[in-house]
Design an enzyme around this catalytic site. Structure first.
Site, PDB file in Angstrom:
ATOM      1  N   GLU A  20       4.003  -3.963  13.698  1.00  0.00           N
ATOM      2  CA  GLU A  20       4.046  -3.963  12.242  1.00  0.00           C
ATOM      3  C   GLU A  20       4.999  -2.886  11.767  1.00  0.00           C
ATOM      4  O   GLU A  20       4.929  -1.736  12.207  1.00  0.00           O
ATOM      5  CB  GLU A  20       2.655  -3.718  11.640  1.00  0.00           C
ATOM      6  CG  GLU A  20       2.657  -3.757  10.108  1.00  0.00           C
ATOM      7  CD  GLU A  20       1.272  -3.604   9.509  1.00  0.00           C
ATOM      8  OE1 GLU A  20       0.849  -4.523   8.794  1.00  0.00           O
ATOM      9  OE2 GLU A  20       0.621  -2.586   9.760  1.00  0.00           O
ATOM     10  N   ASN A  39      -7.240  -3.424   6.031  1.00  0.00           N
ATOM     11  CA  ASN A  39      -5.835  -3.721   5.744  1.00  0.00           C
ATOM     12  C   ASN A  39      -5.564  -5.222   5.801  1.00  0.00           C
ATOM     13  O   ASN A  39      -6.055  -5.914   6.690  1.00  0.00           O
ATOM     14  CB  ASN A  39      -4.934  -3.015   6.750  1.00  0.00           C
ATOM     15  CG  ASN A  39      -4.863  -1.514   6.523  1.00  0.00           C
ATOM     16  OD1 ASN A  39      -5.583  -0.960   5.694  1.00  0.00           O
ATOM     17  ND2 ASN A  39      -3.996  -0.847   7.252  1.00  0.00           N
ATOM     18  N   HIS A  91      -2.269  -5.978  15.031  1.00  0.00           N
ATOM     19  CA  HIS A  91      -1.505  -6.328  13.839  1.00  0.00           C
ATOM     20  C   HIS A  91      -0.889  -7.715  14.011  1.00  0.00           C
ATOM     21  O   HIS A  91      -0.556  -8.125  15.121  1.00  0.00           O
ATOM     22  CB  HIS A  91      -0.374  -5.318  13.611  1.00  0.00           C
ATOM     23  CG  HIS A  91      -0.847  -3.997  13.114  1.00  0.00           C
ATOM     24  ND1 HIS A  91      -0.434  -2.800  13.651  1.00  0.00           N
ATOM     25  CD2 HIS A  91      -1.719  -3.671  12.119  1.00  0.00           C
ATOM     26  CE1 HIS A  91      -1.009  -1.805  13.015  1.00  0.00           C
ATOM     27  NE2 HIS A  91      -1.786  -2.300  12.079  1.00  0.00           N
ATOM     28  N   ASP A  97       0.653   3.553   3.783  1.00  0.00           N
ATOM     29  CA  ASP A  97       0.181   2.991   5.053  1.00  0.00           C
ATOM     30  C   ASP A  97       0.732   3.790   6.243  1.00  0.00           C
ATOM     31  O   ASP A  97       1.331   4.842   6.080  1.00  0.00           O
ATOM     32  CB  ASP A  97       0.595   1.523   5.112  1.00  0.00           C
ATOM     33  CG  ASP A  97      -0.227   0.697   6.084  1.00  0.00           C
ATOM     34  OD1 ASP A  97      -1.229   1.202   6.609  1.00  0.00           O
ATOM     35  OD2 ASP A  97       0.149  -0.469   6.323  1.00  0.00           O
ATOM     36  N   HIS A  98       0.565   3.240   7.429  1.00  0.00           N
ATOM     37  CA  HIS A  98       0.901   3.888   8.702  1.00  0.00           C
ATOM     38  C   HIS A  98       2.106   4.825   8.632  1.00  0.00           C
ATOM     39  O   HIS A  98       3.211   4.404   8.310  1.00  0.00           O
ATOM     40  CB  HIS A  98       1.204   2.830   9.775  1.00  0.00           C
ATOM     41  CG  HIS A  98       0.027   1.992  10.140  1.00  0.00           C
ATOM     42  ND1 HIS A  98      -0.793   2.276  11.206  1.00  0.00           N
ATOM     43  CD2 HIS A  98      -0.474   0.879   9.575  1.00  0.00           C
ATOM     44  CE1 HIS A  98      -1.740   1.370  11.289  1.00  0.00           C
ATOM     45  NE2 HIS A  98      -1.574   0.506  10.295  1.00  0.00           N
ATOM     46  N   HIS A 142      -8.105  -2.008  10.727  1.00  0.00           N
ATOM     47  CA  HIS A 142      -6.720  -2.480  10.720  1.00  0.00           C
ATOM     48  C   HIS A 142      -6.642  -3.802  11.472  1.00  0.00           C
ATOM     49  O   HIS A 142      -7.540  -4.162  12.223  1.00  0.00           O
ATOM     50  CB  HIS A 142      -5.801  -1.456  11.387  1.00  0.00           C
ATOM     51  CG  HIS A 142      -5.642  -0.199  10.593  1.00  0.00           C
ATOM     52  ND1 HIS A 142      -4.928   0.886  11.034  1.00  0.00           N
ATOM     53  CD2 HIS A 142      -6.109   0.150   9.372  1.00  0.00           C
ATOM     54  CE1 HIS A 142      -4.953   1.841  10.131  1.00  0.00           C
ATOM     55  NE2 HIS A 142      -5.667   1.422   9.110  1.00  0.00           N
TER      56      HIS A 142
END
Length: 403
Positions: A180, A285, A224, A107-108, A263
């Site tokens: 996040e 996500n 998020h 992920d990110h 996202h």
């Protein structure tokens, strides 16, 4: 609709199989949930949900999740890399047993986290050298906090390294709000929450010169975390504008020539999610909602069995009654897994993923953790048998010569 099971195998998918999977999703109007996992328990809950829903799934790990997987008692600069690799190896060991396609994704990765990304790519290269495929299916670079030119340039350089292994790249342009995993965008300029068609095209133009295996997380007001309805203005129709602009620039026959990612899906309405999928989103996500579900399963169990969880011995059934069957970690962790499994299946329903993969109950499972030679080569039992036969033949030959 062509059966997904006819074109994509079960287990961890990479390279051409991953392209087939995402093409099938885009062409048939569904998206695949990408669920953040921080343990073998959460990963198993996601795999169980996919099997029950008869659907492909993406298991992803964040930098913080990787560090947690290694163990919070270890302070090491490579903790996130080591933990992420550990999760990948666990999933590769068990995925085939669930009978559905699984994408392994990181992920990110912000600019400050690039050493983590480098470590995973090194692991991919080592795995590829031995097995002909990378350890992970895909990775994400999130350089959206940097100027667009720098964001795109860094993505291009990393993509050049990934293309020979056929690793999918996901990148983000425009900023997803909220917080996040240590990346806080709660006070970002609201205008930056909406990516323009020109920005998306700039990414496509640069990356497509390197290779075709990439997707773009274009911001359309996403945030998020969880939020109250009305507090965030999602505009999934903007994704359709991005596709129309790219179609025009490419003179493409495809109405949705770009693979898009969503996202900040937690808290989004079903209609918002469906419109995003209609406009070419192939991956969404999921994290905040599944975190809550995992805890909620445990919370409900504890509330129901509280009187049995106060001591090793002694409960309402008697002062000498043991409580092991209540406090055994396998019991309450299982309640958490069951609740998380149900919540992942909700996302699969919202994304129209449910029922897209027909499970072959007769398929023989195996671990995909570097044992390709064992899978395609002769059986070890057969090799032993052949050795025994050759040994016996040699013995007989020697006896006949000495007579």
């Amino acid at each position: 609709m062509t059966s997904l099971a006819d074109i994509v195998p079960s287990g961890v998918v990479t390279g051409d199989d991953l392209v087939k999977l995402l093409d099938h999703a885009r062409a048939n109007g569904y998206a695949i949930p990408a669920v953040n996992c921080t343990s073998s328990s959460t990963a198993n809950a996601v795999l169980e949900a996919a099997r029950k829903a008869k659907a492909p799934v993406i298991i992803q790990v964040s930098n913080g999740g990787g560090s947690f997987l290694l163990g919070k008692g270890v302070k090491d600069p490579n903790a996130a890399t080591a933990g992420s690799i550990a999760l990948a190896m666990h999933v590769r060991s068990v995925a085939k047993y669930y009978g559905i396609p699984v994408v392994l994704h990181s992920d990110h990765c912000a600019k400050k986290l690039l050493p983590w990304f480098d470590g995973m790519l090194k692991a991919d290269e080592e795995y590829f050298a031995k097995n002909g495929e990378p350890l992970f299916s895909s990775h994400m670079l999130d350089l959206s906090e940097e100027p667009d030119e720098e964001n795109i340039a860094i993505c291009v350089e990393y993509f050049k390294r990934m293309v020979p292994m056929k690793i999918w790249l996901e990148m983000e342009i425009g900023i997803t709000g909220g917080e996040e995993d240590g990346v806080n965008n709660e006070d970002v300029d609201p205008e930056k929450l909406y990516t323009t068609p020109q920005q998306v095209w700039s990414v496509y133009e640069a990356l497509s010169k390197v290779g075709p295996m990439f997707s773009i997380a274009a911001a359309f007001g996403n945030v998020h975390g969880v939020y109250k309805p009305g507090n965030v203005k999602l505009s999934p129709e903007k994704l359709g504008t991005h596709q129309a602009y790219a179609k025009k620039m490419l003179n493409s026959d495809l109405d949705k020539p770009i693979y898009l990612v969503m996202h900040g899906g937690s808290g989004s309405t079903g209609d918002e999610i469906q419109l995003a999928v209609t406009n070419g989103v192939v991956k969404m996500n999921v994290d905040t909602d599944t975190q809550w579900a995992y805890w909620d399963g445990l919370r409900i169990f504890e509330a129901d069995k509280r009187a049995y969880l106060q001591a090793q011995i002694g409960n309402p059934d008697g002062k000498d009654k043991p409580n092991k069957k209540f406090y055994d970690g396998r019991v309450w962790l299982r309640k958490a897994e069951e609740a998380m499994c149900k919540r992942v299946m909700v996302s699969m329903d919202k994304l129209s993923t449910t029922g897209t993969y027909e499970i072959n109950e007769g398929e023989v499972p195996y671990a995909q953790n570097g044992l390709i030679e064992a899978k395609v080569g002769p059986s070890p039992v057969a090799l032993i048998a052949v050795g025994a036969i050759l040994g016996s033949a040699a013995t007989l030959l020697m006896k006949s010569v000495t007579k």
